[in-house]
Scaffold this motif. Structure first.
Motif, PDB file in Angstrom:
ATOM      1  N   ASN A  11       0.841  -1.213   0.000  1.00 26.73           N
ATOM      2  CA  ASN A  11       0.000   0.000   0.000  1.00 26.73           C
ATOM      3  C   ASN A  11       0.871   1.255   0.000  1.00 26.73           C
ATOM      4  OD1 ASN A  11      -2.434  -1.352  -0.073  1.00 26.73           O
ATOM      5  ND2 ASN A  11      -2.500  -1.591   2.157  1.00 26.73           N
ATOM      6  N   ILE A  12       1.776   1.309  -0.933  1.00 23.55           N
ATOM      7  CA  ILE A  12       2.658   2.472  -1.051  1.00 23.55           C
ATOM      8  C   ILE A  12       1.904   3.585  -1.763  1.00 23.55           C
ATOM      9  CG2 ILE A  12       4.828   3.334  -2.003  1.00 23.55           C
ATOM     10  CD1 ILE A  12       5.830   0.415  -1.933  1.00 23.55           C
ATOM     11  N   ALA A  13       1.896   4.761  -1.144  1.00 15.44           N
ATOM     12  CA  ALA A  13       1.271   5.939  -1.762  1.00 15.44           C
ATOM     13  C   ALA A  13       2.341   6.994  -1.936  1.00 15.44           C
ATOM     14  CB  ALA A  13       0.127   6.463  -0.895  1.00 15.44           C
ATOM     15  N   TRP A  14       2.285   7.722  -3.073  1.00 13.02           N
ATOM     16  CA  TRP A  14       3.249   8.787  -3.285  1.00 13.02           C
ATOM     17  C   TRP A  14       2.564  10.014  -3.814  1.00 13.02           C
ATOM     18  CZ3 TRP A  14       3.570  10.443  -8.310  1.00 13.02           C
ATOM     19  CH2 TRP A  14       3.154   9.544  -9.326  1.00 13.02           C
ATOM     20  N   LYS A  15       3.138  11.164  -3.445  1.00 13.83           N
ATOM     21  CA  LYS A  15       2.582  12.446  -3.873  1.00 13.83           C
ATOM     22  C   LYS A  15       3.762  13.294  -4.318  1.00 13.83           C
ATOM     23  CE  LYS A  15      -0.658  14.311  -1.428  1.00 13.83           C
ATOM     24  NZ  LYS A  15      -1.355  15.009  -0.294  1.00 13.83           N
ATOM     25  N   LEU A  16       3.566  13.960  -5.466  1.00 15.55           N
ATOM     26  CA  LEU A  16       4.628  14.776  -6.060  1.00 15.55           C
ATOM     27  C   LEU A  16       4.202  16.222  -6.049  1.00 15.55           C
ATOM     28  CD1 LEU A  16       7.262  15.156  -7.659  1.00 15.55           C
ATOM     29  CD2 LEU A  16       5.991  14.585  -9.739  1.00 15.55           C
ATOM     30  N   THR A  17       4.972  17.066  -5.367  1.00 14.45           N
ATOM     31  CA  THR A  17       4.723  18.516  -5.383  1.00 14.45           C
ATOM     32  C   THR A  17       6.049  19.191  -5.687  1.00 14.45           C
ATOM     33  OG1 THR A  17       3.018  18.256  -3.720  1.00 14.45           O
ATOM     34  CG2 THR A  17       3.839  20.483  -4.123  1.00 14.45           C
ATOM     35  N   GLU A  52       2.456   0.834   4.425  1.00 16.92           N
ATOM     36  CA  GLU A  52       2.027   0.131   5.627  1.00 16.92           C
ATOM     37  C   GLU A  52       3.217  -0.535   6.289  1.00 16.92           C
ATOM     38  OE1 GLU A  52      -0.950  -2.681   4.766  1.00 16.92           O
ATOM     39  OE2 GLU A  52      -2.546  -1.219   4.397  1.00 16.92           O
ATOM     40  N   HIS A  53       3.166  -0.627   7.690  1.00 17.32           N
ATOM     41  CA  HIS A  53       4.198  -1.348   8.434  1.00 17.32           C
ATOM     42  C   HIS A  53       4.118  -2.827   8.105  1.00 17.32           C
ATOM     43  CE1 HIS A  53       6.997  -2.403  11.553  1.00 17.32           C
ATOM     44  NE2 HIS A  53       6.082  -3.246  12.097  1.00 17.32           N
ATOM     45  N   VAL A  54       5.301  -3.458   7.892  1.00 17.91           N
ATOM     46  CA  VAL A  54       5.354  -4.877   7.531  1.00 17.91           C
ATOM     47  C   VAL A  54       5.343  -5.715   8.796  1.00 17.91           C
ATOM     48  CG1 VAL A  54       6.717  -6.673   6.419  1.00 17.91           C
ATOM     49  CG2 VAL A  54       6.610  -4.387   5.383  1.00 17.91           C
ATOM     50  N   LYS A  55       4.405  -6.649   8.863  1.00 16.97           N
ATOM     51  CA  LYS A  55       4.326  -7.574   9.992  1.00 16.97           C
ATOM     52  C   LYS A  55       5.084  -8.831   9.610  1.00 16.97           C
ATOM     53  CE  LYS A  55      -0.180  -5.875  11.558  1.00 16.97           C
ATOM     54  NZ  LYS A  55      -1.588  -6.225  11.849  1.00 16.97           N
ATOM     55  N   ARG A  59      -1.690   5.679  -5.628  1.00 18.25           N
ATOM     56  CA  ARG A  59      -1.555   4.654  -4.612  1.00 18.25           C
ATOM     57  C   ARG A  59      -1.330   3.321  -5.303  1.00 18.25           C
ATOM     58  NH1 ARG A  59      -2.549   4.046   0.627  1.00 18.25           N
ATOM     59  NH2 ARG A  59      -3.376   6.140   0.795  1.00 18.25           N
ATOM     60  N   VAL A  60      -0.348   2.611  -4.760  1.00 17.85           N
ATOM     61  CA  VAL A  60      -0.018   1.297  -5.322  1.00 17.85           C
ATOM     62  C   VAL A  60      -0.285   0.262  -4.257  1.00 17.85           C
ATOM     63  CG1 VAL A  60       1.757  -0.123  -6.357  1.00 17.85           C
ATOM     64  CG2 VAL A  60       1.759   2.336  -6.778  1.00 17.85           C
ATOM     65  N   ASN A  61      -1.225  -0.612  -4.498  1.00 20.75           N
ATOM     66  CA  ASN A  61      -1.508  -1.709  -3.568  1.00 20.75           C
ATOM     67  C   ASN A  61      -0.761  -2.937  -4.019  1.00 20.75           C
ATOM     68  OD1 ASN A  61      -3.177  -0.119  -2.116  1.00 20.75           O
ATOM     69  ND2 ASN A  61      -5.088  -0.860  -3.039  1.00 20.75           N
ATOM     70  N   HIS A  62      -0.028  -3.527  -3.122  1.00 24.47           N
ATOM     71  CA  HIS A  62       0.701  -4.769  -3.440  1.00 24.47           C
ATOM     72  C   HIS A  62      -0.228  -5.947  -3.216  1.00 24.47           C
ATOM     73  CE1 HIS A  62       3.429  -8.153  -2.897  1.00 24.47           C
ATOM     74  NE2 HIS A  62       4.223  -7.481  -3.733  1.00 24.47           N
ATOM     75  N   ILE A  63      -0.560  -6.630  -4.277  1.00 18.41           N
ATOM     76  CA  ILE A  63      -1.424  -7.804  -4.196  1.00 18.41           C
ATOM     77  C   ILE A  63      -0.535  -9.026  -4.018  1.00 18.41           C
ATOM     78  CG2 ILE A  63      -3.281  -9.053  -5.358  1.00 18.41           C
ATOM     79  CD1 ILE A  63      -3.920  -6.168  -4.547  1.00 18.41           C
ATOM     80  N   LEU A  64      -1.080 -10.018  -3.357  1.00 19.60           N
ATOM     81  CA  LEU A  64      -0.263 -11.189  -3.049  1.00 19.60           C
ATOM     82  C   LEU A  64       0.249 -11.874  -4.303  1.00 19.60           C
ATOM     83  CD1 LEU A  64      -2.151 -12.677   0.008  1.00 19.60           C
ATOM     84  CD2 LEU A  64      -0.012 -11.366  -0.037  1.00 19.60           C
TER      85      LEU A  64
END
Length: 1030
Positions: free
Chosen positions: A909-915, A924-927, A1007-1012
């Motif tokens: 769930n990496i999100a990035w914003k460019l300004t 997200e924190h990795v468990k 937003r980039v969601n990492h799917i399994l």
């Protein structure tokens, strides 16, 4: 004179006829040949062929035995075209010699003679034949006595109603000449009835004679007696060239005689000669002149022998060597005809005119095959035949003589309308009208009658030749032709033009190979005349369109220069510029000499060779038009890279010297030599190599290099060196001499190593102290003696392994796959053993894993990282020292447990914003799982697209900001950090450069969601709000 004017009136008609209808006398295309007619034939008609061509079409007549045949007897004779058909032929009436006559308005020709014969075979008289009674062993002849017949017969005999096969039998013989049956020696099995059977293949009939009984007498058996030849070939046998001949020979006798053949004139029988199985017949196929001569048949048995001899004479039918040809001559001309034929016997000649015999008379001369009529008149026209004849055949050669009378006529051959000549040149104006007899010729220029002079020549054929022409000779010329039948005139103009002159000719020239030269050729000429330039080289015309890359013709109109590009040696020679116009031609020749590097020297020989020198001699090669100035010598060996220049005496070899001494050679090496010549143009091709020769042996002078050593076991001195190359060994029996002594000693120990390839020597002595220094030098020797020794080198003797183990060993876990092993440094002495480095041994107790290994470090290093280990596993390690003698004792083992594995899940769930120039990242924190190390932080790896350098940012949070210039796209990935090492990386994120978005203030987020599912990215939301400045 009436006949003369009739022919003159016929000439216009002759000239008007088309090519297809040209008047000519008859010419045979088919003539009759000999025929043998079977009287028993079912065909009731005989056809004697005769066909002739001619215009007008010929008509035909026939002669039998020299008399004309009355063709009005239509019931018996009729014409089929020109062929003669004889209906229901009768032997007495129709037998004989026939000739065909073909006639048209131009004359008559007579065909070859053809014989008509009738083949028949009558029956035997069937009178009872007397019994023939002989003794056993006696010879007998049973007569056939064939009935009247015409045509060749073949004979067979029937014995008791069975055909008698005698061709495989040497005891019996049937003559195909007489038909008789010959039995050389009668046996009881021969008793019985014999019947002669004759066959006439032409008459298509056979006849059987009455039987002849053969019995044996009872008054005893015939004793042995010498051969008696009963079948003899004629004393003289005549054979046509190309035919086959059978010579028969058979003898009676007891025992049965053997038959042999040979030539009695000293010549041997040819390979083509065939004997039948009994040798009673000698067959000669395809008889030729060389087969003519004497032949001999010998019949022999143990009681004696008998011989029959005879001559074979070869005859040849007449064949033409020279035939007469049609002649079309003018009135009062002379005729000479000659015909020649070969044959054996030589043929005689006779002449026919229009089918009638021609004899010598006042106007006509005939001698053998020559016919001469010195002064022709109109009555001589006709068809003539030369007949060549010998006793075997006659042949005919036909030709037409046509005597022509006509007034002069220019219609077929007029005077040339326009003749062109050049000033100073000459011209011939032809005047050849048709006329019979030949016309008298006169010439006019305009109205002026021309007379013979130095410049004006009236030629024999009527032509006018003008020489040394001037402009005043231009004008109209008229030819006047006259004979007794009329006068004719015809005119033509003469145009005079300026001469063609080569004003800039080519000149002789020297050239160097590879140069380009131009040979000039420029002319002055009459402007109205076209000029054609051609060039020849050594007599052959240069084809500028034929792919000759070196030659090019340059210039226009009055210029025809020749350029030779990249000239070569073979271009030396004579060049000719030829200038051609419709009126004249001019030429200019030059010699071109092309100079090039010399050719290879020849016959290189080694006259004498020593250990270091060789005396060479050679002969000059082709100098290619430039004298040789210097020779140089090159050598090649199995050890050299290609050919190498060598030193010689004299040092500089001039072009007049053909002998030199090569110096500084290596002994006992096989050399090849070659010589290269140089001149002012350059260096030429080398000569062929000389024969391979080996220099003589000598004491070696090169000592081994890189003398060193050391190591080995206790009480050993190991000496090593670099072997001397084969080319420096200087002879057979090569080996090494080793000299060594303890440092400080005055006494040398000497050893010899006889191996050529040796590079190591081990000296063993229990008195040697470990790690003691020795002075060492290595030398060489061969069968010629000992050579040079190397400079002294210091080499240490062998040593003991380290005697003590390292202390203070410990192990520390660095990551899931790596541990660090450390120890305390060792102090060593000669007694405890030198330490060159340390060796770490490691292993695990996991029964499923047989992991064990070792790693080394050299020098005074006291720690070593072991990598490639299994996570969360107990490992044991120990350390030991080593040197050249081996390894020492190991330290007590220590154990260590590797850390847990790094997190396997990447940040999601990496999100990035460019300004502007700032990137804001969140994830997200990795468990982690139970068997994985805890996450201690994160690494952000980023780089510009198309750049390989990667930047790293570490953080303990789940967000980060990057301040970067956005001139290009950026690639970003995030991975976890733990005690077990770095974890898995996220998928690579591409951030586009600002210029690709907008020129105003930009906000862009994704937003980039990492799917399994591995390798798949899902865009959960995408927005591109634009914040534009006011």
């Amino acid at each position: 004179m009436v006949l003369l004017w009739k022919l003159i009136s016929l000439l216009p008609f002759m000239s008007c006829s088309t090519e297809e209808e040209t008047l000519h006398g008859p010419v045979f295309i088919q003539e009759p040949y000999d025929i043998t007619y079977s009287m028993g034939s079912a065909n009731p008609e005989i056809l004697l062929n005769c066909t002739a061509q001619g215009y007008p079409l010929p008509y035909y007549r026939w002669k039998q035995n020299g008399r004309d045949i009355d063709l009005t007897m239509s019931y018996h004779y009729r014409l089929v075209g020109g062929s003669l058909a004889i209906n229901n032929p009768h032997k007495k009436q129709d037998i004989g010699t026939y000739q065909c006559l073909a006639t048209n308005s131009l004359g008559t020709i007579l065909s070859r003679k053809a014989k008509l014969q009738f083949a028949y075979l009558e029956n035997f008289e069937m009178k009872t034949r007397s019994t023939v009674s002989v003794r056993e062993g006696q010879g007998v002849v049973l007569l056939c006595g064939p009935p009247p017949h015409y045509g060749g017969l073949s004979y067979t005999w029937i014995f008791n109603n069975t055909t008698l096969h005698v061709q495989e039998d040497t005891r019996r013989f049937v003559s195909q000449e007489t038909g008789n049956l010959y039995i050389a020696k009668v046996e009881p099995s021969d008793v019985g009835n014999y019947t002669c059977l004759v066959t006439n293949s032409r008459a298509e009939r056979s006849a059987r004679g009455p039987p002849t009984p053969l019995t044996l007498r009872t008054d005893g058996v015939m004793g042995e007696y010498e051969p008696k030849i009963e079948v003899r070939f004629p004393e003289t046998t005549y054979a046509q060239k190309g035919s086959s001949v059978r010579l028969e020979c058979f003898a009676l006798g007891n025992p049965v005689p053997s038959i042999s053949w040979k030539r009695s004139d000293g010549n041997s029988l040819t390979n083509k000669t065939e004997h039948n199985k009994t040798k009673g017949v000698l067959e000669i196929p395809d008889v030729q002149q060389e087969d003519e001569g004497s032949y001999e048949c010998t019949a022999g048995n143990i009681r004696g022998r008998n011989i029959a001899r005879g001559q074979l004479v070869v005859y040849a039918l007449p064949e033409w060597d020279k035939k007469i040809q049609n002649a079309f001559l003018s009135l009062n001309d002379s005729l000479v005809w000659e015909c020649k034929a070969k044959g054996k016997p030589s043929p005689s000649y006779s002449w026919l005119k229009n089918g009638q015999p021609l004899m010598s008379e006042e106007r006509i001369q005939i001698a053998n095959g020559t016919l001469i009529i010195p002064l022709l008149n109109m009555s001589d026209s006709g068809l003539y035949q030369c007949v060549a004849e010998n006793k075997y055949d006659a042949i005919y050669a036909n030709a037409e003589l046509r005597v022509i009378a006509a007034a002069p006529d220019f219609s077929k051959n007029p005077v040339k309308k326009v003749s062109v000549a050049q000033v100073g040149g000459e011209v011939t104006i032809g005047c050849k009208p048709s006329a019979s007899p030949r016309a008298v010729i006169n010439w006019r220029k305009g109205s002026e009658v021309l007379h013979q002079s130095k410049r004006v020549i009236l030629l024999q054929d009527g032509s006018l030749r003008l020489s040394n022409i001037t402009k005043a000779d231009a004008g109209l010329y008229t030819c006047i032709a006259t004979n007794q039948f009329g006068v004719a005139r015809n005119s033509g103009s003469l145009i005079v033009k300026e001469r063609t002159v080569i004003i800039i000719p080519p000149s002789n020239m020297d050239a160097t190979v590879g140069e380009s030269i131009v040979l000039p050729c420029q002319v002055s000429h009459d402007p109205s005349v076209e000029v054609v330039f051609t060039w020849s080289f050594n007599g052959s015309r240069i084809d500028f369109n034929g792919g000759k890359d070196h030659f090019e013709k340059i210039g226009r109109e009055s210029t025809g220069d020749l350029m030779i590009r990249n000239i070569q040696l073979h271009h030396s020679g004579k060049y000719v510029c030829m200038v051609q116009t419709t009126l004249d031609s001019q030429s200019a020749a030059v010699d071109i000499i092309v100079r090039g590097p010399p050719g290879p020297p020849e016959d290189v020989e080694v006259e004498h060779i020593s250990s270091t020198t060789a005396v060479l001699s050679w002969k000059s090669g082709i100098d290619n038009n430039s004298p040789v100035q210097i020779y140089s010598v090159q050598t090649r060996t199995a050890f050299s890279v290609g050919w190498q220049a060598v030193a010689t005496v004299p040092e500089v070899i001039n072009g007049r010297t053909h002998k030199a001494t090569v110096v500084d050679l290596s002994p006992w090496v096989e050399y090849e030599f070659r010589v290269v010549a140089s001149n002012s143009v350059g260096m030429g091709e080398p000569s062929r190599p000389s024969a391979l020769l080996k220099t003589k042996a000598a004491v070696p002078v090169v000592a081994p290099t890189n003398v060193s050593g050391g190591g080995g076991s206790r009480s050993e001195l190991v000496i090593t060196w670099e072997p001397v190359p084969e080319e420096l060994q200087n002879g057979e029996g090569f080996g090494y001499i080793l000299m060594f002594r303890p440092l400080g000693s005055t006494t040398w120990t000497k050893a010899v190593v006889a191996s050529v390839e040796a590079s190591k020597y081990v000296y063993r002595n229990e008195s040697i102290t470990p790690l003691s220094p020795f002075e060492v030098k290595v030398g060489v020797y061969n069968n010629e003696g000992e050579g040079t020794l190397s400079p002294i080198s210091i080499v240490y003797s062998g040593e003991d392994e380290p005697q003590i183990a390292p202390a203070g060993a410990s192990a520390l876990s660095v990551s899931a796959a790596e541990v660090e092993v450390s120890w305390q440094p060792m102090a060593w002495s000669r007694h405890t053993g030198r330490v060159l480095g340390y060796e770490v041994l490691y292993w695990s107790d996991d029964p499923k894993e047989s992991t064990a290994g070792k790693v080394r470090v050299s020098g005074n290093v006291t720690a070593k990282n072991v990598t490639g280990l299994k996570a969360n596993t107990v490992y044991f390690a120990t350390v030991r020292a080593y040197n050249t003698a081996g390894t020492g004792p190991s330290s007590p083992p220590v154990n260590v447990t590797t850390k847990k594995s790094p997190p396997s899940q990447p940040p999601a769930n990496i999100a990035w914003k460019l300004t502007n120039s700032k990137i804001c990242l969140n994830w997200e924190h990795v468990k982690t799982m139970e068997n994985e190390s805890e996450v201690l932080g994160y690494k952000i790896l980023y780089r510009q697209n198309r750049h390989s350098k990667t930047h790293v940012l570490e953080t303990n949070n789940t967000s980060a900001e990057l301040l970067v210039p956005f001139e290009e796209d950026y690639l970003i990935e995030i991975r976890t950090v733990s005690d077990g090492g770095d974890g898995s990386s996220s998928e690579e994120i591409r951030i586009p450069k600002l210029s690709s978005l907008s020129s105003g203030a930009i906000k862009l987020s994704q937003r980039v969601n990492h799917i399994l599912a591995p390798g798949i990215l899902l865009l959960s939301s995408v927005s591109y709000p634009l914040l534009l400045d006011d």
